[in-house]
Design a protein around this motif. Structure first.
Motif, PDB file in Angstrom:
ATOM      1  N   HIS A  87      15.664  -8.571  -5.715  1.00 32.93           N
ATOM      2  CA  HIS A  87      15.030  -9.001  -6.965  1.00 32.93           C
ATOM      3  C   HIS A  87      13.821  -9.896  -6.694  1.00 32.93           C
ATOM      4  O   HIS A  87      12.821  -9.815  -7.415  1.00 32.93           O
ATOM      5  N   ARG A  88      13.891 -10.727  -5.671  1.00 32.09           N
ATOM      6  CA  ARG A  88      12.717 -11.557  -5.343  1.00 32.09           C
ATOM      7  C   ARG A  88      11.564 -10.695  -4.817  1.00 32.09           C
ATOM      8  O   ARG A  88      10.392 -10.974  -5.106  1.00 32.09           O
ATOM      9  N   PHE A  89      11.872  -9.662  -4.058  1.00 36.63           N
ATOM     10  CA  PHE A  89      10.825  -8.755  -3.588  1.00 36.63           C
ATOM     11  C   PHE A  89      10.198  -8.014  -4.766  1.00 36.63           C
ATOM     12  O   PHE A  89       8.971  -7.806  -4.809  1.00 36.63           O
ATOM     13  N   GLY A  90      11.014  -7.610  -5.741  1.00 34.85           N
ATOM     14  CA  GLY A  90      10.474  -6.956  -6.929  1.00 34.85           C
ATOM     15  C   GLY A  90       9.600  -7.890  -7.746  1.00 34.85           C
ATOM     16  O   GLY A  90       8.533  -7.486  -8.249  1.00 34.85           O
ATOM     17  N   GLU A  91      10.025  -9.144  -7.912  1.00 36.92           N
ATOM     18  CA  GLU A  91       9.200 -10.108  -8.651  1.00 36.92           C
ATOM     19  C   GLU A  91       7.860 -10.342  -7.952  1.00 36.92           C
ATOM     20  O   GLU A  91       6.816 -10.428  -8.605  1.00 36.92           O
ATOM     21  N   LEU A  92       7.891 -10.451  -6.620  1.00 37.53           N
ATOM     22  CA  LEU A  92       6.641 -10.653  -5.884  1.00 37.53           C
ATOM     23  C   LEU A  92       5.726  -9.440  -6.008  1.00 37.53           C
ATOM     24  O   LEU A  92       4.499  -9.588  -6.150  1.00 37.53           O
ATOM     25  N   THR A  93       6.285  -8.242  -5.996  1.00 35.46           N
ATOM     26  CA  THR A  93       5.480  -7.030  -6.159  1.00 35.46           C
ATOM     27  C   THR A  93       4.798  -7.003  -7.521  1.00 35.46           C
ATOM     28  O   THR A  93       3.607  -6.679  -7.636  1.00 35.46           O
ATOM     29  N   ARG A  94       5.525  -7.358  -8.566  1.00 37.77           N
ATOM     30  CA  ARG A  94       4.937  -7.352  -9.919  1.00 37.77           C
ATOM     31  C   ARG A  94       3.857  -8.422 -10.063  1.00 37.77           C
ATOM     32  O   ARG A  94       2.852  -8.203 -10.751  1.00 37.77           O
ATOM     33  N   LYS A  95       4.030  -9.560  -9.424  1.00 38.79           N
ATOM     34  CA  LYS A  95       3.009 -10.608  -9.522  1.00 38.79           C
ATOM     35  C   LYS A  95       1.736 -10.214  -8.785  1.00 38.79           C
ATOM     36  O   LYS A  95       0.627 -10.533  -9.232  1.00 38.79           O
ATOM     37  N   ILE A  96       1.882  -9.536  -7.650  1.00 42.40           N
ATOM     38  CA  ILE A  96       0.697  -9.134  -6.885  1.00 42.40           C
ATOM     39  C   ILE A  96      -0.132  -8.103  -7.654  1.00 42.40           C
ATOM     40  O   ILE A  96      -1.370  -8.140  -7.631  1.00 42.40           O
TER      41      ILE A  96
ATOM     42  N   ARG B 129       0.824  -1.213   0.000  1.00 40.19           N
ATOM     43  CA  ARG B 129       0.000   0.000   0.000  1.00 40.19           C
ATOM     44  C   ARG B 129       0.852   1.254   0.000  1.00 40.19           C
ATOM     45  O   ARG B 129       0.308   2.351  -0.140  1.00 40.19           O
ATOM     46  N   VAL B 130       2.160   1.119   0.166  1.00 39.22           N
ATOM     47  CA  VAL B 130       3.059   2.277   0.150  1.00 39.22           C
ATOM     48  C   VAL B 130       3.370   2.579  -1.313  1.00 39.22           C
ATOM     49  O   VAL B 130       4.145   1.870  -1.960  1.00 39.22           O
ATOM     50  N   THR B 131       2.765   3.625  -1.837  1.00 39.09           N
ATOM     51  CA  THR B 131       2.804   3.889  -3.275  1.00 39.09           C
ATOM     52  C   THR B 131       4.214   4.093  -3.818  1.00 39.09           C
ATOM     53  O   THR B 131       4.573   3.469  -4.833  1.00 39.09           O
ATOM     54  N   PRO B 132       5.068   4.935  -3.248  1.00 45.34           N
ATOM     55  CA  PRO B 132       6.425   5.100  -3.824  1.00 45.34           C
ATOM     56  C   PRO B 132       7.238   3.811  -3.792  1.00 45.34           C
ATOM     57  O   PRO B 132       7.970   3.516  -4.748  1.00 45.34           O
ATOM     58  N   LEU B 133       7.108   3.038  -2.725  1.00 47.91           N
ATOM     59  CA  LEU B 133       7.833   1.769  -2.632  1.00 47.91           C
ATOM     60  C   LEU B 133       7.340   0.791  -3.683  1.00 47.91           C
ATOM     61  O   LEU B 133       8.138   0.113  -4.352  1.00 47.91           O
ATOM     62  N   ARG B 134       6.023   0.710  -3.855  1.00 46.65           N
ATOM     63  CA  ARG B 134       5.463  -0.188  -4.866  1.00 46.65           C
ATOM     64  C   ARG B 134       5.886   0.228  -6.268  1.00 46.65           C
ATOM     65  O   ARG B 134       6.318  -0.614  -7.076  1.00 46.65           O
ATOM     66  N   ASN B 135       5.791   1.514  -6.586  1.00 42.78           N
ATOM     67  CA  ASN B 135       6.167   1.981  -7.923  1.00 42.78           C
ATOM     68  C   ASN B 135       7.642   1.754  -8.211  1.00 42.78           C
ATOM     69  O   ASN B 135       8.028   1.485  -9.354  1.00 42.78           O
ATOM     70  N   PHE B 136       8.476   1.858  -7.190  1.00 41.30           N
ATOM     71  CA  PHE B 136       9.915   1.644  -7.379  1.00 41.30           C
ATOM     72  C   PHE B 136      10.202   0.199  -7.768  1.00 41.30           C
ATOM     73  O   PHE B 136      10.979  -0.064  -8.700  1.00 41.30           O
ATOM     74  N   PHE B 137       9.573  -0.753  -7.099  1.00 36.66           N
ATOM     75  CA  PHE B 137       9.868  -2.165  -7.361  1.00 36.66           C
ATOM     76  C   PHE B 137       9.090  -2.719  -8.544  1.00 36.66           C
ATOM     77  O   PHE B 137       9.388  -3.833  -8.988  1.00 36.66           O
ATOM     78  N   LEU B 138       8.108  -2.004  -9.064  1.00 33.93           N
ATOM     79  CA  LEU B 138       7.404  -2.477 -10.253  1.00 33.93           C
ATOM     80  C   LEU B 138       8.241  -2.335 -11.512  1.00 33.93           C
ATOM     81  O   LEU B 138       7.956  -2.999 -12.519  1.00 33.93           O
ATOM     82  N   ILE B 139       9.267  -1.501 -11.493  1.00 33.84           N
ATOM     83  CA  ILE B 139      10.123  -1.279 -12.670  1.00 33.84           C
ATOM     84  C   ILE B 139      11.516  -1.797 -12.341  1.00 33.84           C
ATOM     85  O   ILE B 139      12.245  -1.192 -11.545  1.00 33.84           O
ATOM     86  N   PRO B 140      11.937  -2.938 -12.908  1.00 32.90           N
ATOM     87  CA  PRO B 140      13.235  -3.541 -12.541  1.00 32.90           C
ATOM     88  C   PRO B 140      14.435  -2.669 -12.861  1.00 32.90           C
ATOM     89  O   PRO B 140      15.498  -2.852 -12.265  1.00 32.90           O
ATOM     90  N   GLU B 141      14.305  -1.724 -13.802  1.00 32.29           N
ATOM     91  CA  GLU B 141      15.450  -0.874 -14.133  1.00 32.29           C
ATOM     92  C   GLU B 141      15.889  -0.023 -12.937  1.00 32.29           C
ATOM     93  O   GLU B 141      17.032   0.434 -12.898  1.00 32.29           O
ATOM     94  N   ASN B 142      15.002   0.196 -11.968  1.00 31.33           N
ATOM     95  CA  ASN B 142      15.364   1.022 -10.815  1.00 31.33           C
ATOM     96  C   ASN B 142      16.376   0.353  -9.908  1.00 31.33           C
ATOM     97  O   ASN B 142      17.112   1.043  -9.190  1.00 31.33           O
ATOM     98  N   TYR B 143      16.443  -0.968  -9.908  1.00 33.11           N
ATOM     99  CA  TYR B 143      17.362  -1.675  -9.018  1.00 33.11           C
ATOM    100  C   TYR B 143      18.165  -2.745  -9.771  1.00 33.11           C
ATOM    101  O   TYR B 143      18.578  -3.745  -9.165  1.00 33.11           O
ATOM    102  N   GLN B 144      18.373  -2.535 -11.056  1.00 36.12           N
ATOM    103  CA  GLN B 144      19.145  -3.519 -11.819  1.00 36.12           C
ATOM    104  C   GLN B 144      20.624  -3.515 -11.426  1.00 36.12           C
ATOM    105  O   GLN B 144      21.343  -4.485 -11.683  1.00 36.12           O
ATOM    106  N   HIS B 145      21.100  -2.441 -10.773  1.00 36.51           N
ATOM    107  CA  HIS B 145      22.485  -2.392 -10.319  1.00 36.51           C
ATOM    108  C   HIS B 145      22.707  -3.271  -9.098  1.00 36.51           C
ATOM    109  O   HIS B 145      23.851  -3.610  -8.777  1.00 36.51           O
ATOM    110  N   CYS B 146      21.635  -3.635  -8.405  1.00 28.84           N
ATOM    111  CA  CYS B 146      21.749  -4.383  -7.154  1.00 28.84           C
ATOM    112  C   CYS B 146      21.919  -5.872  -7.460  1.00 28.84           C
ATOM    113  O   CYS B 146      21.260  -6.422  -8.357  1.00 28.84           O
ATOM    114  N   LYS B 147      22.788  -6.526  -6.720  1.00 30.81           N
ATOM    115  CA  LYS B 147      23.053  -7.950  -6.906  1.00 30.81           C
ATOM    116  C   LYS B 147      22.418  -8.810  -5.821  1.00 30.81           C
ATOM    117  O   LYS B 147      22.656 -10.015  -5.792  1.00 30.81           O
ATOM    118  N   SER B 148      21.632  -8.216  -4.951  1.00 24.79           N
ATOM    119  CA  SER B 148      21.032  -8.972  -3.847  1.00 24.79           C
ATOM    120  C   SER B 148      19.853  -9.797  -4.354  1.00 24.79           C
ATOM    121  O   SER B 148      18.927  -9.250  -4.971  1.00 24.79           O
TER     122      SER B 148
END
Length: 542
Positions: free
Chosen positions: A275-284, A252-271
């Motif tokens: 990436h699993r949190f981003g995938e779960l956000t997009r599936k929901i 329900r946190v709009t900026p957090l959700r919008n950030f993880f819906l677009i993988p380009e925002n965290y493609q530099h991260c290797k954790s």
């Protein structure tokens, strides 16, 4: 005798040597070309190429396995272990060109006679991408007929064997999203398979992300059930409702959700956790799912590994502890430098002024510290029963609990030293998170405080609760009103109870009660009557 050896049957030894040389020269020369094309020649070349590719794949998998084992020994993050079959083909092509061998070209077809065997009802891409036979995550394909995962597509691979034994011919690469027909080994390029690719890897454009909170349309699953994107249930794998309520609240946190819906925002991260949190956000929030629920299995595996099994499947944990750990871990993984900020701190980080007064010391220690969550102390419940022989359930207003942070109320602490503390909020974050301290452990058991908290659902004026809240600088308009967007509650006994969450749908300002797979609309008055455990308030726009 010597003359008889030199001349035998009228042929001398020199003439025999000449004939022998002529025969050798004729045998070394290539055979004359055929007058027609051999139809089996391309098939023979293709099988030769497959054999060469099998050898190369085995060598590369061994070298990659050694490299991965070394990386794990050094404590590196496991990410990107799934090897792209297309990359293998490219490497094989370059190696074969250098050696002068045949290069492999995969045929692409638009039509395939086995497309009608694809069964979307059994497809589930929520689980870990491991081969069901070898348990390897290298070059994994999903059978679109039975839904099982297999490794590779060469003649010696498990997917190839499954295609011959079970008669299942359509497979999709879980990394490249390319669809192949086995055992013929040609690529299928058909638009009817795009819906499977979208379920495998949901995609959002920036325009779609901006319109999510305005969407009022329902989606329909393959079984005919309707669901709301963003309001889907989460599977309780085994005592994992503490994870489910935390995820539903953060969605329900709009900026957090919008950030993880677009993988380009965290493609530099290797954790892997990010990436699993981003995938779960997009599936929901995906509107084209095959089913009306999502399984957080891959995310839970990443949580178990990142937390070193502090939070694991099969063991109940506290949502407050999990929320604190998750936000801090995501922040540490997302920030690019030591002093850099992240989307976590931009949403939740505020600032407190702490005044310490030690006993026997007149000097005061004043310091400032950041916070992501504020703990509210509940008054102790009554020890005696009323006239009706029932325990009295006390009630307290949120206004009284927030006096702890007005800068005047004194809070006594024992650890690390006996001191009198005063707290004052000097900076309020865009999203304010409260935690009611309901559970306490003594030497014998864990007890729960049943006190009900009366709180506003909408238009909570923080300045009325905390008069000492600093005002915004001149030229800046910062609203001090907050609206409730998520409320996690606990029902039942301390050890055997369960968690559920009330969340708000912004497009229609409706409230929904969510507990694992159960999703139902509820009244705002029911939200106020629950035993609140953790709340998230959103700052209103000026």
């Amino acid at each position: 005798m010597k003359g008889e050896r030199e001349v035998k049957n009228g042929v001398s030894e020199d003439e025999r040597e000449v004939k022998r040389k002529r025969v050798m020269e004729r045998s070394d020369s290539p055979p004359p070309p055929l007058g027609f094309n051999n139809p089996l020649l391309p098939l023979a070349n293709a099988y030769d190429d497959d054999d060469e590719e099998d050898d190369n794949e085995q060598k590369k998998s061994q070298t990659r396995g050694n490299g991965i084992a070394k990386g794990e020994g050094n404590g590196n993050k496991v990410r990107g272990e799934v090897v792209d079959d297309e990359d293998d083909d490219d490497d094989d092509d370059e190696a074969s060109k250098g050696r002068g061998k045949h290069s492999r070209h995969v045929e692409v077809r638009r039509d395939c006679p086995y497309l009608d065997t694809v069964n979307r009802q059994v497809l589930d891409f929520d689980f870990e991408r491991f081969c069901s036979v070898s348990l390897s995550n290298l070059n994994v394909y999903a059978c679109l007929v039975c839904g099982k995962y297999f490794q590779g597509r060469s003649q010696k691979s498990h997917a190839y064997t499954h295609s011959l034994e079970a008669g299942h011919h359509v497979y999709i690469n879980l990394l490249t999203e390319k669809v192949y027909c086995l055992p013929d080994s040609y690529e299928i390029n058909d638009p009817s398979l795009d819906d499977i690719r979208h379920v495998l890897n949901p995609r959002f454009s920036r325009a779609q992300v901006e319109e999510l909170d305005k969407n009022r349309q329902w989606s329909r699953a393959l079984d005919g059930s309707d669901y709301l994107p963003g309001m889907v249930g989460l599977n309780n794998i085994q005592k994992t409702e503490f994870v489910n309520v935390t995820i539903q609240s953060l969605m329900r946190v709009t900026p957090l959700r919008n950030f993880f819906l677009i993988p380009e925002n965290y493609q530099h991260c290797k954790s892997p956790l990010v990436h699993r949190f981003g995938e779960l956000t997009r599936k929901i929030w995906h509107a084209r799912n095959f089913k009306g629920q999502v399984s957080p299995h891959e995310f839970l595996q990443a949580v178990m590994k990142a937390s070193k099994k502090r939070f694991r499947i099969g063991q109940q944990s506290d949502p407050v502890e999990f929320m604190s750990w998750l936000l801090n871990t995501l922040h540490m993984d997302l920030k690019t430098s030591k002093d850099a900020s992240s989307i976590i701190h931009k949403c939740f980080q505020g600032e407190l002024e702490v005044v310490r007064e030690y006993q026997g010391n007149e000097n005061k220690e004043i310091s400032r510290m950041p916070f992501l969550m504020l703990g509210l102390d509940l008054p102790p419940p009554p020890l005696f029963k009323d006239v009706m022989e029932k325990n009295i359930i006390p009630q307290v207003a949120l206004f009284d609990l927030l006096k702890k942070f007005d800068g005047e109320t004194v809070t006594e602490v024992v650890r690390p030293k006996l001191a009198r503390m005063r707290y004052r909020i000097t900076k309020s974050p865009p999203y304010l998170m409260f935690h009611m301290v309901r559970f306490k452990k003594n030497n014998f058991f864990k007890e729960k405080n049943p006190t009900l908290v009366n709180f506003p659902v909408k238009d909570m004026e923080l300045r009325d609760y905390i008069p000492s809240l600093p005002r915004a600088p001149e030229g800046e308009k910062v609203c001090s009103k907050y609206n409730l967007i998520a409320n996690i509650v606990h029902d039942g006994k301390p050890e055997d109870g369960y968690f559920r969450v009330f969340v708000q749908r912004k497009s229609q300002e409706l409230w929904y009660e969510m507990q694992d797979l159960h999703v139902a609309e509820t009244l705002p008055q029911m939200v106020e009557l629950s035993e609140a455990y953790m709340q998230i308030y959103e700052q209103q726009d000026e």
